[in-house]
Scaffold this active site. Sequence first.
Site, PDB file in Angstrom:
ATOM      1  N   GLY A  10       0.814  -1.208   0.000  1.00 40.99           N
ATOM      2  CA  GLY A  10       0.000   0.000   0.000  1.00 40.99           C
ATOM      3  C   GLY A  10       0.847   1.256   0.000  1.00 40.99           C
ATOM      4  O   GLY A  10       2.059   1.222   0.258  1.00 40.99           O
ATOM      5  N   ASP A  32      -2.890 -12.839   7.169  1.00 43.00           N
ATOM      6  CA  ASP A  32      -4.025 -12.662   6.269  1.00 43.00           C
ATOM      7  C   ASP A  32      -5.112 -11.879   6.995  1.00 43.00           C
ATOM      8  O   ASP A  32      -5.680 -12.359   7.979  1.00 43.00           O
ATOM      9  CB  ASP A  32      -4.540 -14.032   5.828  1.00 43.00           C
ATOM     10  N   LEU A  33      -5.423 -10.681   6.523  1.00 43.22           N
ATOM     11  CA  LEU A  33      -6.405  -9.856   7.207  1.00 43.22           C
ATOM     12  C   LEU A  33      -7.823 -10.401   7.109  1.00 43.22           C
ATOM     13  O   LEU A  33      -8.708  -9.944   7.834  1.00 43.22           O
ATOM     14  CB  LEU A  33      -6.360  -8.415   6.691  1.00 43.22           C
ATOM     15  N   TYR A  57      -8.888  -2.670   3.271  1.00 41.34           N
ATOM     16  CA  TYR A  57      -9.699  -2.903   2.082  1.00 41.34           C
ATOM     17  C   TYR A  57     -10.154  -1.522   1.619  1.00 41.34           C
ATOM     18  O   TYR A  57     -11.021  -0.910   2.227  1.00 41.34           O
ATOM     19  CB  TYR A  57     -10.898  -3.775   2.457  1.00 41.34           C
ATOM     20  N   THR A  58      -9.539  -1.015   0.555  1.00 40.87           N
ATOM     21  CA  THR A  58      -9.787   0.361   0.135  1.00 40.87           C
ATOM     22  C   THR A  58     -10.558   0.475  -1.177  1.00 40.87           C
ATOM     23  O   THR A  58     -10.733   1.583  -1.693  1.00 40.87           O
ATOM     24  CB  THR A  58      -8.458   1.119  -0.004  1.00 40.87           C
ATOM     25  N   THR A  97     -10.407   6.958   7.969  1.00 36.73           N
ATOM     26  CA  THR A  97     -10.768   7.707   6.781  1.00 36.73           C
ATOM     27  C   THR A  97     -11.851   8.747   7.030  1.00 36.73           C
ATOM     28  O   THR A  97     -12.648   8.626   7.969  1.00 36.73           O
ATOM     29  CB  THR A  97     -11.262   6.723   5.701  1.00 36.73           C
ATOM     30  N   TYR A 121     -17.797   0.853   2.719  1.00 43.15           N
ATOM     31  CA  TYR A 121     -16.418   1.142   3.104  1.00 43.15           C
ATOM     32  C   TYR A 121     -16.376   1.953   4.393  1.00 43.15           C
ATOM     33  O   TYR A 121     -15.667   1.610   5.346  1.00 43.15           O
ATOM     34  CB  TYR A 121     -15.719   1.891   1.969  1.00 43.15           C
TER      35      TYR A 121
END
Length: 283
Positions: A10, A32-33, A57-58, A97, A121
Amino acid sequence: MSILVFGQTGQVAQELRRLAPNARFLGRAEADLTAPDTCARAVAESGARLIINAAAYTAVDRAEEDEPTAHLVNAAAPTAMAKAAAATGAVFLHISTDYVFDGSGAAPWAVDAPTGPLGAYGRTKLAGERGVRDAGGRHGILRTSWVFSAHGANFVKTMLRLSENRSQLSIVADQIGGPTPARAVAQSLLEMGAAMVDGRGKPGIWHYAGTPDVSWADFARTIFSQAGRQVDVIDIPTSDYPTPARRPLNSRLDCRALDQVFGIARPDWRLGLAEVLQELEGN
């Protein structure tokens, strides 16, 4: 100071690697997320004093169709990390965010302003914030916006790509926020982490975004101006550019608290943009 970072590819993770090359960086093979227990185990076994979660996760639009996976990555995994960090006494920093807000009004969002995400999201990121907070450890949640760098997919690189064969582009002009260089985010996380490990600062939610606030259309104009590209930008409303996920119109963030507590001021994104363009030109 021993540092463990979740994330490798990222934008912020790559800048963290530049700034803290001796930190340990975990990719999916190590943690592993979508399997939060592996993340908790990695924290517990690391012995690190500072844990930074720079993975997420974007894919905002895809999350509308795959919210369960987005929830695992953005909520369940950081919650598991934060609980494990609390158990070891490590400081845990997590990136969030502007999408946790509904984008109403025109005033910058304070850190304690009511949240109201517009889509999957934002909902999953807000759930992650709550999980980190409720874990009870020494934590910092850094909300940011409009991140860009010379790496990965972002608005700057998209504009440059489109300008290669387009002389006119229609860009949304009624969404306002602060573009933020990924390198500045990474530097801020390291400064916050060092302060908190040393017992300075305090846990909580913080805002960090570039200045001045600007529309996507005006951001694009500055990109083209600095890059020497002749592109005519046409302002359009969000309604003319429909997407699966609703975007907040007002992404302005009130970043004063971070400066007051940690001495971290908002970066001038125009200077960060010049550095990114120089790096891209060099590549």
